[in-house]
Design a protein around this motif. Structure first.
Motif, short mmCIF file in Angstrom:
data_model
loop_
_atom_site.label_atom_id
_atom_site.label_comp_id
_atom_site.label_asym_id
_atom_site.label_seq_id
_atom_site.Cartn_x
_atom_site.Cartn_y
_atom_site.Cartn_z
N GLY A 40 0.81 -1.20 0.00
CA GLY A 40 0.00 0.00 0.00
C GLY A 40 0.84 1.26 0.00
O GLY A 40 2.05 1.24 -0.23
N ASN A 64 -8.55 -2.57 2.68
CA ASN A 64 -7.48 -2.31 3.65
C ASN A 64 -8.00 -1.48 4.82
O ASN A 64 -7.43 -0.44 5.17
N ASN A 120 -5.90 0.32 7.60
CA ASN A 120 -4.53 0.25 7.08
C ASN A 120 -3.79 -0.97 7.61
O ASN A 120 -2.65 -0.89 8.09
N LEU A 123 -2.40 -3.29 6.00
CA LEU A 123 -1.18 -3.60 5.25
C LEU A 123 0.06 -2.98 5.87
O LEU A 123 1.17 -3.48 5.68
N ILE A 171 -6.08 -9.15 1.06
CA ILE A 171 -6.42 -7.76 0.76
C ILE A 171 -6.00 -7.39 -0.65
O ILE A 171 -6.77 -6.81 -1.43
#
Length: 300
Positions: A84, A113, A116, A118, A130
């Motif tokens: 990401g 995601n 967040n 990731l 994801i």
């Protein structure tokens, strides 16, 4: 702490336990899955730049870095790795903005995601679940949204648009360059060129089977936007044979560079795979490629 060694993630046999630095890198905004002790992340100063998180049409989040001085500048779409839009990708945007570009990094994975994940997970299965939800047409649609947004910005020169991407984003770069005439040039960093090798007969089925779609191999012959591909000869997931085969398919429509002593992720200065010589050479080539193919830095 794990390190990315292949475009689709890290194979168990590639796992590399780093010795220090996770807490500091996490605090600075780097992805946990890929951090390593052997590299020192580059931090580009933000003086003279505007940096902001924006929401593009349709709810697509993006990070933007651009020169603060008024004027219209060429734009580069920055496509992230499978981690990401974390601090490394934001720093790439700052580096481009320092050169005199508007750099935009869309959050291609934002739909799945949540929170967040990731940026903090070290669970490969969670991460790949994801990433797998970002289907090809959705990603191309997000690139199109970014291009449409760019035409409405007073600081963008709409006829000077390029794209660059890393790992997962390298493949996206190839495919977007074949789809959108508004993109004048692309630079793909170690993006997969062909479908991954099928699993061995006795291997368990993958939890998230790969999407059936085209790859750069499939569109090379019809590529109209010139792409520079930068690859590592020691990449465990992209064989040198694939690079040579792509060179034959590409002809004069682009250029491929193979760094014999570089691994996958050789530009990622926050990971053990970082190769300063290959990274610096690739960055210089990126600048020259954009300048040659209609996306020069600076005001239009």
């Amino acid at each position: 702490m794990l390190t990315l060694t292949r475009p689709e993630g890290t194979d168990p046999r590639d796992l590399d336990l780093s010795r220090r630095g996770l807490a500091a890198l996490l605090a600075a905004g780097y992805a946990a899955f890929s951090s390593g002790a052997e590299a020192a992340a580059i931090m580009t100063p933000g003086e003279g730049l505007v940096q902001e998180s924006v929401t593009l049409p349709g709810g697509l989040p993006a990070f933007v870095a651009r020169p603060a001085a008024k004027g219209r500048y060429g734009m580069v779409i920055v496509v992230n790795e499978i981690f990401g839009v974390h601090e490394y990708i934001k720093d790439i945007c700052r580096r481009l903005a320092t050169l005199g570009y508007v750099a935009v990094a869309p959050e291609f994975f934002y739909r799945a995601n949540t929170g967040n994940i990731l940026a903090t997970t070290t669970d490969r299965a969670v991460m790949m679940k994801i990433v797998a939800q970002a289907k090809h047409e959705q990603v191309m649609g997000d690139v199109g949204t970014t291009l449409d947004w760019a035409t409405k910005q007073a600081f963008v020169a709409p006829k000077r648009i390029g794209i660059t991407g890393f790992c997962w984003g390298g493949t996206v770069t190839w495919m977007a360059a074949a789809r959108f005439p508004a993109i004048k040039a692309g630079v793909a960093w170690y993006g997969r060129l062909a479908p991954p090798a099928p699993p061995k007969a006795d291997a368990p089925p993958p939890a998230n089977p790969p999407e059936v779609r085209q790859y750069p191999f499939d569109i090379a012959a019809g590529l109209k936007t010139p792409v520079l591909g930068l690859y590592g000869g020691l990449d465990k997931g992209i064989p040198a044979a694939d690079v040579e085969a792509m060179r034959g398919k590409l002809g004069t429509r682009g250029e491929l560079v193979l760094y014999p002593n570089a691994e996958h992720g050789f530009h990622a200065d926050y990971r053990p795979s970082y190769n300063p010589e290959a990274a610096a050479d690739g960055w210089a080539r990126l600048q020259a490629w954009f300048k040659t193919h209609g996306v020069p830095a600076g005001k239009a």
